[in-house]
Design an enzyme around this catalytic site. Structure first.
Site, PDB file in Angstrom:
ATOM      1  N   ASP A 150      44.125  46.747  43.846  1.00 11.54           N
ATOM      2  CA  ASP A 150      43.717  48.088  44.261  1.00 11.54           C
ATOM      3  C   ASP A 150      44.968  48.937  44.512  1.00 11.54           C
ATOM      4  O   ASP A 150      45.899  48.947  43.705  1.00 11.54           O
ATOM      5  CB  ASP A 150      42.803  47.980  45.489  1.00 11.54           C
ATOM      6  CG  ASP A 150      42.072  49.266  45.848  1.00 11.54           C
ATOM      7  OD1 ASP A 150      40.993  49.502  45.298  1.00 11.54           O
ATOM      8  OD2 ASP A 150      42.608  50.030  46.677  1.00 11.54           O
ATOM      9  N   ASP A 164      34.096  43.895  38.266  1.00 15.55           N
ATOM     10  CA  ASP A 164      34.706  45.078  38.875  1.00 15.55           C
ATOM     11  C   ASP A 164      34.710  46.223  37.864  1.00 15.55           C
ATOM     12  O   ASP A 164      35.614  46.318  37.034  1.00 15.55           O
ATOM     13  CB  ASP A 164      36.128  44.792  39.346  1.00 15.55           C
ATOM     14  CG  ASP A 164      36.772  46.025  39.982  1.00 15.55           C
ATOM     15  OD1 ASP A 164      36.022  46.904  40.460  1.00 15.55           O
ATOM     16  OD2 ASP A 164      38.007  46.114  39.995  1.00 15.55           O
ATOM     17  N   HIS A 202      35.377  43.514  43.050  1.00 19.13           N
ATOM     18  CA  HIS A 202      36.634  44.257  43.152  1.00 19.13           C
ATOM     19  C   HIS A 202      37.575  43.567  44.131  1.00 19.13           C
ATOM     20  O   HIS A 202      38.763  43.423  43.859  1.00 19.13           O
ATOM     21  CB  HIS A 202      36.352  45.694  43.588  1.00 19.13           C
ATOM     22  CG  HIS A 202      37.584  46.536  43.729  1.00 19.13           C
ATOM     23  ND1 HIS A 202      38.406  46.842  42.659  1.00 19.13           N
ATOM     24  CD2 HIS A 202      38.155  47.121  44.816  1.00 19.13           C
ATOM     25  CE1 HIS A 202      39.413  47.592  43.071  1.00 19.13           C
ATOM     26  NE2 HIS A 202      39.290  47.769  44.378  1.00 19.13           N
TER      27      HIS A 202
END
Length: 303
Positions: free
Chosen positions: A123, A250, A280
């Protein structure tokens, strides 16, 4: 700069994250200092593994990976980004910029004098970490990228990300634990969900988690776009070992690994993998498996 510090009692009920807290003072770029929390486990002279989290998590996300990696003899450092976890939280959304966060993480590397770093990033950990790899390639020995990307805004963002961006700005109460829950495949216990909510006693602590989705370059004229383009020029010269371990569930970052394989020379010949039944936040769903991938990668590419 005005900021809040989450009271320590907010973290007292967390039973599966008993690591000694460490703190650094980082420049707030306005003449003051902010307190940045990090976990530092393993031998101080061991090879360094730097694990960078993203939005809206904190170093707690890596709890399933820290133990196995330390047990293998490595030193693991997992900072909380400013605005997250046990780090200080500036109260104005304008205090949060891509460049400031980059500089704050850079301060961790400088103050702890980290070298030969193996980066693990997911991320926003990748947006920041890959920029740092590009700008300080001499300090990084290996990279594991998971469910992340370094966008320039020159290509359309995924519909899933644009929907997330809109939601993050319109929802009245920002549901931190709910976001983690919605982006994982496995069920999360009430205790785990409470741990993700712990850094944010109320909405006044959430300026950072509110602002982060808007800082991602989705248009070519974003303030970070040009620097990210330059970073890609550097990454296209990065020949040190680079592996991807994206998950199969994801929609936000799907396909990003293939772009890295194509553009980053260090990806060639590495055992890239897809983590099955991972959302994710694959560190939450499959943290132990991701740790195994990391250790196998490091063993196959010794310093």
């Amino acid at each position: 700069m005005q900021y809040l510090t989450t009271p320590e009692h907010c973290f007292e009920q967390i039973t599966d994250f008993s690591y000694t807290p460490h703190f650094l003072q980082v420049d707030d770029n306005e003449g003051g200092l902010l307190k940045l929390h990090y976990v530092d486990e393993g031998p101080k002279d061991g090879d360094v593994v730097l694990m960078l989290h993203g939005e809206p998590s904190w170093s707690y996300l890596y709890r399933k990976m820290i133990g196995p990696v330390v047990a293998a003899g490595y030193r693991v450092i997992t900072p909380d980004l400013i605005g997250f976890g046990k780090s200080d939280k500036p109260t104005e959304r304008s205090d949060y910029t891509f460049q400031r966060h980059l500089d704050w993480v850079r301060q961790v590397i400088i103050q702890l004098d980290l070298k030969d770093i193996t980066l693990v990033c997911q991320d926003w950990g990748g947006l920041l970490g890959l920029r740092l790899v590009a700008e300080h390639s001499d300090l990084f020995a290996r990279v594991l990228a998971a469910n992340t990307m370094l966008p320039t805004g020159d290509h359309s963002a995924s519909e899933a990300f644009l929907n997330w961006q809109t939601f993050s700005q319109e929802v009245e109460v920002f549901p931190v634990a709910g976001i983690i829950k919605g982006a994982t495949v496995s069920p999360l216990s009430p205790e785990v969900l409470a741990a993700y909510d712990a850094p944010f006693p109320d909405e006044t602590y959430k300026a950072g988690v509110r602002q982060f989705p808007l800082l991602v370059p989705t248009t070519p004229d974003n303030p970070a776009s040009q620097d990210n383009r330059l970073a890609w020029e550097s990454l296209q010269q990065f020949k040190k070992p680079f592996i991807t371990a994206f998950s199969d569930s994801d929609p936000v970052t799907a396909g990003g690994d293939k772009i890295m394989h194509k553009l980053i020379p260090g990806c060639e010949g590495q055992a890239h993998t897809t983590i099955e039944q991972g959302g994710h936040f694959l560190q939450e769903d499959k943290g132990e498996q991701l740790a195994e991938v990391l250790l196998t990668f490091m063993n196959a590419n010794p310093l």
